[in-house]
Design an enzyme around this catalytic site. Structure first.
Site, PDB file in Angstrom:
ATOM      1  N   ASP A  11      63.214  78.262  87.679  1.00  0.00           N
ATOM      2  CA  ASP A  11      62.545  77.588  86.601  1.00  0.00           C
ATOM      3  C   ASP A  11      60.969  77.421  86.977  1.00  0.00           C
ATOM      4  O   ASP A  11      60.800  76.515  87.751  1.00  0.00           O
ATOM      5  CB  ASP A  11      63.169  76.573  86.113  1.00  0.00           C
ATOM      6  CG  ASP A  11      62.735  76.002  84.941  1.00  0.00           C
ATOM      7  OD1 ASP A  11      61.746  75.871  84.302  1.00  0.00           O
ATOM      8  OD2 ASP A  11      64.024  75.599  84.087  1.00  0.00           O
TER       9      ASP A  11
ATOM     10  N   SER B 145      61.071  75.844  78.443  1.00  0.00           N
ATOM     11  CA  SER B 145      62.194  76.545  78.993  1.00  0.00           C
ATOM     12  C   SER B 145      63.526  76.694  78.179  1.00  0.00           C
ATOM     13  O   SER B 145      64.340  77.274  78.569  1.00  0.00           O
ATOM     14  CB  SER B 145      62.817  75.608  80.355  1.00  0.00           C
ATOM     15  OG  SER B 145      61.804  75.440  81.203  1.00  0.00           O
TER      16      SER B 145
ATOM     17  N   HIS C  28      70.961  70.872  80.887  1.00  0.00           N
ATOM     18  CA  HIS C  28      69.533  70.877  80.907  1.00  0.00           C
ATOM     19  C   HIS C  28      69.146  72.125  80.214  1.00  0.00           C
ATOM     20  O   HIS C  28      70.143  73.035  80.004  1.00  0.00           O
ATOM     21  CB  HIS C  28      68.687  70.989  82.084  1.00  0.00           C
ATOM     22  CG  HIS C  28      67.392  70.244  82.192  1.00  0.00           C
ATOM     23  ND1 HIS C  28      66.242  71.247  82.397  1.00  0.00           N
ATOM     24  CD2 HIS C  28      66.863  69.156  82.232  1.00  0.00           C
ATOM     25  CE1 HIS C  28      65.065  70.521  82.443  1.00  0.00           C
ATOM     26  NE2 HIS C  28      65.397  69.236  82.039  1.00  0.00           N
TER      27      HIS C  28
ATOM     28  N   THR D  72      67.780  75.321  80.750  1.00  0.00           N
ATOM     29  CA  THR D  72      68.255  76.544  80.973  1.00  0.00           C
ATOM     30  C   THR D  72      69.700  76.692  81.010  1.00  0.00           C
ATOM     31  O   THR D  72      70.291  77.765  80.183  1.00  0.00           O
ATOM     32  CB  THR D  72      67.703  76.846  82.460  1.00  0.00           C
ATOM     33  OG1 THR D  72      66.475  76.923  82.713  1.00  0.00           O
ATOM     34  CG2 THR D  72      68.386  78.059  83.115  1.00  0.00           C
TER      35      THR D  72
ATOM     36  N   GLU E 279      70.397  78.512  88.781  1.00  0.00           N
ATOM     37  CA  GLU E 279      69.002  78.023  88.503  1.00  0.00           C
ATOM     38  C   GLU E 279      68.638  77.225  89.322  1.00  0.00           C
ATOM     39  O   GLU E 279      69.106  76.278  89.791  1.00  0.00           O
ATOM     40  CB  GLU E 279      69.014  77.343  87.103  1.00  0.00           C
ATOM     41  CG  GLU E 279      67.619  76.902  86.770  1.00  0.00           C
ATOM     42  CD  GLU E 279      67.660  75.575  85.617  1.00  0.00           C
ATOM     43  OE1 GLU E 279      66.478  75.541  84.923  1.00  0.00           O
ATOM     44  OE2 GLU E 279      68.546  75.001  85.628  1.00  0.00           O
TER      45      GLU E 279
ATOM     46  N   ASP F 258      60.398  73.902  88.856  1.00  0.00           N
ATOM     47  CA  ASP F 258      59.638  73.476  87.549  1.00  0.00           C
ATOM     48  C   ASP F 258      59.217  72.131  87.917  1.00  0.00           C
ATOM     49  O   ASP F 258      57.967  71.608  87.394  1.00  0.00           O
ATOM     50  CB  ASP F 258      60.472  73.913  86.213  1.00  0.00           C
ATOM     51  CG  ASP F 258      59.722  73.350  85.074  1.00  0.00           C
ATOM     52  OD1 ASP F 258      58.828  73.963  84.613  1.00  0.00           O
ATOM     53  OD2 ASP F 258      60.253  72.245  84.563  1.00  0.00           O
TER      54      ASP F 258
ATOM     55  N   HIS G 102      55.494  70.165  87.708  1.00  0.00           N
ATOM     56  CA  HIS G 102      55.113  69.309  86.657  1.00  0.00           C
ATOM     57  C   HIS G 102      54.439  68.005  87.134  1.00  0.00           C
ATOM     58  O   HIS G 102      53.670  67.471  86.717  1.00  0.00           O
ATOM     59  CB  HIS G 102      56.347  68.973  85.688  1.00  0.00           C
ATOM     60  CG  HIS G 102      56.445  69.962  84.658  1.00  0.00           C
ATOM     61  ND1 HIS G 102      55.533  70.239  84.016  1.00  0.00           N
ATOM     62  CD2 HIS G 102      57.650  70.445  84.303  1.00  0.00           C
ATOM     63  CE1 HIS G 102      55.896  71.215  83.099  1.00  0.00           C
ATOM     64  NE2 HIS G 102      57.215  71.415  83.354  1.00  0.00           N
TER      65      HIS G 102
ATOM     66  N   HIS H  55      59.243  80.950  82.831  1.00  0.00           N
ATOM     67  CA  HIS H  55      57.745  80.927  82.731  1.00  0.00           C
ATOM     68  C   HIS H  55      57.001  80.542  83.803  1.00  0.00           C
ATOM     69  O   HIS H  55      57.609  80.285  84.972  1.00  0.00           O
ATOM     70  CB  HIS H  55      57.485  79.692  81.545  1.00  0.00           C
ATOM     71  CG  HIS H  55      58.048  78.562  82.189  1.00  0.00           C
ATOM     72  ND1 HIS H  55      57.538  77.734  83.227  1.00  0.00           N
ATOM     73  CD2 HIS H  55      59.234  77.749  81.680  1.00  0.00           C
ATOM     74  CE1 HIS H  55      58.269  76.465  83.190  1.00  0.00           C
ATOM     75  NE2 HIS H  55      59.283  76.642  82.481  1.00  0.00           N
TER      76      HIS H  55
ATOM     77  N   HIS I 177      53.208  74.042  81.883  1.00  0.00           N
ATOM     78  CA  HIS I 177      53.605  75.741  82.092  1.00  0.00           C
ATOM     79  C   HIS I 177      52.010  76.414  82.011  1.00  0.00           C
ATOM     80  O   HIS I 177      51.170  76.296  81.273  1.00  0.00           O
ATOM     81  CB  HIS I 177      54.592  76.307  81.047  1.00  0.00           C
ATOM     82  CG  HIS I 177      55.907  75.347  81.044  1.00  0.00           C
ATOM     83  ND1 HIS I 177      56.802  75.351  80.017  1.00  0.00           N
ATOM     84  CD2 HIS I 177      56.238  74.272  82.174  1.00  0.00           C
ATOM     85  CE1 HIS I 177      57.729  74.591  80.457  1.00  0.00           C
ATOM     86  NE2 HIS I 177      57.583  74.095  81.764  1.00  0.00           N
TER      87      HIS I 177
END
EC number: 3.1.3.1
Length: 542
Positions: A79, A129, A190, A192, A350, A355, A359, A397, A472
Site C-alpha cells: 500500500d 486505497s 481496512h 485494501t 497487504e 502507506d 502519510h 498508488h 498520495h
C-alpha cells in the site's frame, strides 16, 4: 545598488563568498566520498560486461513462456509502494546487511516481468486505497472511498449500493473450489482487504458504530459484519481490527484498561464468538497473539482467524515480538494452511503500513515496512513453485516521497545530501516529501536538520507544503510478476486489468475456455522427472 554603503556591499560579498566556499567544500566532500565507496572490481569494464551477459542469457530463457494453469495465485499489495519507495527499500535492504545498497536485489526485483499500472479512480486523478482496491481485486475501476461497488455507487450514499455490487477475485477463486486467504498489517476491514469481500459505499464504515443512523436504517451493513457474512468460509483471515468485532465498551483482551481499544459495535454482536462457534467442528481456530498463532499446526487447521491488535498492527520497527507476528510469519502460516487444498488457493497479502509511514512523513517506518514485505515475498517463493503459482507484486498508488541530492554511492538512505542548499545555506536530507507534516520553520526559516536526529525511527522528513498528513502520488506504479501467464502483465496497463490476468491464469472467473483441454490441471509436461522430484522435496521441506 549605488546608494548602498561600502560596509553593506562588503557584507554582501562576504555572504556570497561563504556560500561559494560551502558549496565547493560540499562538492569536494562528495567527490572524495564517491571515489572511496564502490568496489575496486567495478573499475574494470569486464565486470559490467560479464554482468550484462549473465542478465542477457537469463532474459533469453524467457522466450519459453510459462503457459501452465496457475493452481495457486498470490497478490502482494504494497500500500503506497511507489517506484521511489521500491528503490529506496532496495538500498535499505542492502545497507541492513552491510552493503552499499544500490546493487542489492529485492525479491520482487528478481521477477521476470515488470509492467506499469495506471492508478487513477473513476473520479480522482490521484487515487485512494479503496477505489484502487476495487480495481485490482474486482476488475472494475470505481470512485474513491468505495469498496466492492462500481462507479455508479456514490461515496457515503447508502441507497446507491444495491445493484452496483461487484465480486472480487477472492470470490471467483472460492466459487472454483480453491481455498482463500487475506493477510494484512492493517485492520482486516481496512480499505485494501475489504474490497475482497465487502460492498460498501464508504471505506470508513468499519463497524456499525462508525456508520450514520440513516445508513443503518436504509439497510447498509458495516464492513466487519460483511467480512463474516458475505463470504462466510474464507479460510484464512489475519491482521488487526479486534475493536470492530466486539460490542461497544467491551474491554480489549490485550489492553483491558485502555478504553480507546474497547469494542465499537452498537448491535451488541460478538463477531469473533459467532465465527468461532461456526467453525468449531471444522478445524477452525482463533488467535489473538503471536504465541497462539505459532503454536498451531497448519496441517490441523482449515480455518484461521487471527486478530492481533484492536486496530492496525504496529510498525515492524516497533513490533512487540512476543505478542505480534511479523508479516512473514503470517504469510508462512497462511500458505501452509491454504496449500493443502488440491485445487489450490488464492491469497491476498497487504503490506499496509508502508502507506501509513509515508502519510506521517516517517520514511524510515515506511521503508522498513517495505523491506519486511519483501521478506514475506521471499518466504512465499520458498513455499510455492513458479510452475504452478502465479505471484504478482504491485501497489495501489504512490506517494509524494522522493530521495535525491546527488548523494554518493553507499550514502545512508536516511542520511544527508553531501552539499548544503545554495539558497538558505542549510543541509538537507536525501529523503524529502512534496507535502506533509515535516514542514517546519525555525525563526522564520527552514529548520537546520543537522541539529536534529534525522535517522531516528519516527523522524518526519522535511516537506515543501505543510499538511497534517502527507498525500498520495498520482504516477504509475510497478507490477512485478512470475509464474504461469505472468507475461500477460506487460507494458502500461489500467489497474483493473490485474485480476483478469490472474483469473485467466488460474481458469477461474469468466475466462475458462482455454483451460478445458487441461481439465483445470497444470501442464507440467516440459519438466524433467528429476526437477519435478526436487520441487516436491522443496515443498515438503518448507
Amino acid at each position: 545598488p549605488w546608494n548602498t554603503s561600502y560596509s553593506e556591499n562588503q557584507q554582501l560579498i562576504d555572504d556570497k563568498m561563504k556560500v561559494a566556499v560551502l558549496f565547493i567544500l560540499g562538492c569536494l566532500v562528495w567527490g572524495g566520498m564517491a571515489k572511496s565507496t564502490f568496489p575496486e572490481s567495478e573499475k574494470d569494464p569486464d565486470f559490467w560486461k560479464e554482468w550484462a551477459q549473465r542478465t542477457l542469457k537469463n532474459a533469453l530463457t524467457l522466450q519459453d513462456l510459462n503457459k501452465n494453469v496457475a493452481k495457486n495465485i498470490i497478490l502482494f499489495l504494497g500500500d503506497g509502494m511507489g517506484v521511489p519507495t521500491v528503490t529506496a527499500a532496495r538500498i535499505l535492504k542492502g545497507q541492513m546487511s552491510g552493503q552499499n545498497g544500490e546493487e542489492t536485489q529485492l525479491e520482487m526485483d528478481k521477477f521476470p516481468y515488470v509492467a506499469l499500472s495506471k492508478t487513477y479512480n473513476t473520479n480522482a486523478q490521484v487515487p485512494d486505497s479503496a477505489g484502487t482496491a476495487t480495481a485490482y481485486l474486482c476488475g472494475v475501476k470505481a470512485n474513491e472511498g468505495t469498496v466492492g461497488v462500481s462507479a455508479a455507487a456514490v461515496r457515503s450514499q447508502c441507497n446507491t449500493t444495491q445493484g452496483n455490487e461487484v465480486k472480487s477475485i477472492l470470490k471467483w477463486a472460492k466459487d472454483a473450489g480453491k481455498s482463500v486467504g487475506i493477510v494484512t498489517t492493517t485492520r482486516v476491514n481496512h480499505a485494501t482487504p475489504s474490497a475482497a469481500y465487502a460492498h460498501c459505499v464508504d471505506r470508513d464504515w468499519y463497524s456499525d458504530g462508525d456508520m450514520p443512523p440513516e445508513a443503518l436504517q436504509s439497510g447498509c451493513k458495516d464492513i466487519a459484519r460483511q467480512l463474516f457474512e458475505n463470504i462466510p468460509d474464507i479460510n484464512v483471515i489475519m491482521g488487526g481490527g479486534r475493536r470492530s468485532m466486539y460490542p461497544r465498551n467491551t474491554p480489549d483482551v490485550e489492553y483491558p484498561g485502555d478504553k480507546k481499544h474497547n469494542g465499537t459495535r452498537k448491535d451488541g454482536r460478538n463477531l469473533v464468538a459467532e465465527w468461532t462457534d461456526r467453525v468449531k467442528d471444522k478445524k477452525g481456530y482463533y488467535a489473538w497473539n503471536r504465541k497462539e498463532l505459532l503454536s498451531l499446526n497448519p496441517n490441523d487447521v482449515d480455518y484461521l482467524l487471527g486478530l492481533f491488535e484492536p486496530g492496525d498492527l504496529p510498525y515492524e520497527l516497533e513490533r512487540n515480538k512476543e505478542t505480534d507476528p511479523s508479516l512473514t510469519e503470517m504469510v508462512d502460516v497462511a500458505i501452509k494452511i491454504l496449500r493443502k487444498n488440491e485445487r489450490g488457493f488464492y491469497l491476498l497479502v497487504e503490506g499496509g503500513r508502508i502507506d501509513h509511514g509515508h502519510h506521517e512523513g516517517k520514511a524510515k517506518q515506511a521503508l522498513h515496512e517495505a523491506v519486511e514485505m519483501d521478506r514475506a515475498i521471499t518466504r512465499a517463493g520458498l513455499l510455492t513453485s513458479i510452475y504452478d503459482t502465479l505471484t504478482v507484486v504491485t501497489a495501489d498508488h504512490s506517494h509524494v516521497f522522493s530521495f535525491g541530492g546527488y548523494t554518493p554511492r553507499g550514502n545512508s538512505i536516511f542520511g544527508l545530501a553531501p552539499i548544503v542548499s545554495d539558497v538558505d545555506q542549510k543541509p538537507f536530507t536525501s529523503i524529502l516529501y512534496g507535502n506533509g507534516p515535516g514542514f517546519k520553520l525555525v525563526n522564520g526559516t527552514r529548520e537546520n536538520v543537522s541539529t536534529v536526529h534525522y535517522e531516528q525511527n519516527n523522524y518526519q522528513a522535511q516537506s515543501a507544503v505543510p499538511l497534517s498528513m502527507e498525500t498520495h502520488g498520482g504516477e504509475d506504479v510497478a507490477i512485478f510478476s512470475k509464474g504461469p501467464m505472468a507475461h500477460l502483465l506487460h507494458g502500461v496497463q489500467e489497474q483493473h486489468y490485474i485480476p483478469h490476468v490472474m483469473a485467466y491464469a488460474a481458469c477461474i472467473g469468466q475466462n475458462k475456455d482455454h483451460c478445458r483441454a487441461n481439465s483445470g490441471s497444470p501442464s507440467l509436461s516440459h519438466i524433467s522427472p528429476t526437477l519435478a522430484f526436487l520441487l516436491s522435496v522443496k515443498w515438503l521441506l518448507c
